[in-house]
Design a protein around this motif. Structure first.
Motif, PDB file in Angstrom:
ATOM      1  N   SER A 124       1.421 -14.634   5.284  1.00  0.00           N
ATOM      2  CA  SER A 124       3.068 -13.166   5.669  1.00  0.00           C
ATOM      3  C   SER A 124       2.930 -13.213   7.289  1.00  0.00           C
ATOM      4  N   ASP A 285      -1.935  -6.038   3.796  1.00  0.00           N
ATOM      5  CA  ASP A 285      -0.344  -7.207   2.906  1.00  0.00           C
ATOM      6  C   ASP A 285      -0.400  -7.043   1.968  1.00  0.00           C
ATOM      7  N   VAL A 288       1.251  -3.604   0.561  1.00  0.00           N
ATOM      8  CA  VAL A 288       2.651  -4.277   1.009  1.00  0.00           C
ATOM      9  C   VAL A 288       3.520  -5.118  -0.602  1.00  0.00           C
ATOM     10  N   ARG A 289       2.779  -6.032  -0.933  1.00  0.00           N
ATOM     11  CA  ARG A 289       2.993  -6.651  -1.949  1.00  0.00           C
ATOM     12  C   ARG A 289       2.581  -6.039  -3.406  1.00  0.00           C
ATOM     13  N   ARG A 291       3.719  -3.003  -3.796  1.00  0.00           N
ATOM     14  CA  ARG A 291       4.372  -2.036  -3.411  1.00  0.00           C
ATOM     15  C   ARG A 291       6.153  -3.025  -4.121  1.00  0.00           C
ATOM     16  N   ARG A 292       6.255  -3.977  -3.864  1.00  0.00           N
ATOM     17  CA  ARG A 292       7.390  -5.082  -3.900  1.00  0.00           C
ATOM     18  C   ARG A 292       7.514  -5.414  -5.010  1.00  0.00           C
ATOM     19  N   PRO A 294       8.920  -6.452  -8.135  1.00  0.00           N
ATOM     20  CA  PRO A 294       9.613  -5.662  -9.192  1.00  0.00           C
ATOM     21  C   PRO A 294       9.362  -4.678 -10.536  1.00  0.00           C
TER      22      PRO A 294
END
Length: 310
Positions: A124, A285, A288-289, A291-292, A294
């Motif tokens: 990323s 990073d 962020v991952r 929180r994303r 699913p």
């Protein structure tokens, strides 16, 4: 929540114990570092054999020994692990604790790079920024200070490659894996002991009962945090493990700088600060991952990455 709390306790305990290793090996600094690692490998095998006997896992050891591919991977990982242990002990005993801490600070970045090299993973933007900042900082530090931090780089490379090898190994628990690795490492340790004996003489047990006891207990201290880590990895999300791993180099830095009083010139400060800034990007990073993600339920998947054994 009970599982998470238990996992946090196990994980913190494991990384705190690993963080005390610089103090432990400083206490036996009178001994030859090449001799110390040999005894550490031998005593670790003894501890593992006792654990395997009590938990009745010898059938698992035999299964690994009879599987050429799996055993070959463990043989390779054992060489990398032995090298990692040797570099770490040599660094601590020779008064380079801060450099060993730097090695474990930059280890996550090397893990990312090896993912790109061996697994074709894509980085990323934040990961690229982290790698570039850390690389520039270490390079600037080496040029300005006039010496490449070989101990730090050696620790990061050997443990990073150790992780790459372990990602190829499936369905083998930590105790079984460590037992097989020490089975392979013990002959190397015995050869090293013979070389040390012929060149400088064996002296680990010639400095009194305290030093002798510490050398003999090194195998137990190797096994305990490994077991705690295994329990933590089973109960915690991988992101939690990622955050906890920074406890060890932080403690190493505190011990080297504030307790041992190692000098840290401006060039080395710049290298450390660059790596710390890079780690902030890496942690961002990770957040962020997370929180994303699913499905929160997938956060508690078992840990399949490398086991930090130092």
């Amino acid at each position: 929540m009970k599982e998470t709390r238990a996992g946090l306790g196990d994980g913190i305990g494991a990384y705190l114990l690993w963080g005390t290793f610089p103090l432990f090996f400083t206490l036996i600094a009178v001994a030859n570092p090449f001799e110390v690692v040999s005894w550490r490998v031998i005593t670790t095998l003894i501890v593992c054999a006792l654990i395997v006997t009590v938990t009745r896992r010898w059938d698992r050891i035999v299964s690994v020994l009879r599987a050429p591919k799996t055993f070959g991977l463990f043989a390779l990982s054992s060489i990398l692990l032995y090298a990692n242990w040797q570099i770490f002990v040599l660094g601590v005993i020779t008064g380079h604790v801060l450099e060993t801490a730097l090695g474990y600070f930059i280890n996550p970045l090397f893990t990312i790079l090896f993912g790109v090299i061996f697994w074709r993973e894509k980085l990323s933007r934040l990961q690229w920024v982290a790698v570039i900042i850390a690389g520039a900082g270490v390079l600037f530090s080496a040029i300005s200070y006039g010496r490449v931090p070989w101990i730090a780089l050696g620790l990061a490379v050997t443990f990073g490659l150790y992780g790459v090898v372990h990602q190829r190994i499936e369905h083998v628990d930590g105790v079984t894996g460590l037992t097989v690795e020490t089975l392979v490492s013990v002959p190397i340790g015995l050869v090293q002991l013979a070389v040390v004996a012929s060149v400088a003489g064996l002296s680990a047990f010639a400095h009194g009962g305290v030093i002798t006891s510490l050398v003999l207990v090194s195998g137990l201290l190797t096994a305990i945090p490994l077991i705690l880590f295994g329990e933590a990895a089973r109960r915690l999300p991988l992101t939690y493990i990622g955050f906890l791993q920074f406890l060890t180099p932080i403690l190493g830095f505190i011990f080297g700088f504030f307790v041992m009083g190692e000098e840290l010139p401006l060039a080395r400060w710049i290298g450390f600060i660059a790596v710390w800034i890079a780690l902030m990007f890496l942690i961002a990073d990770m957040v962020v991952r997370l929180r994303r993600a699913p499905d929160p339920g997938t956060a508690h998947q078992p840990h399949t990455g490398p086991i930090p054994l130092d």
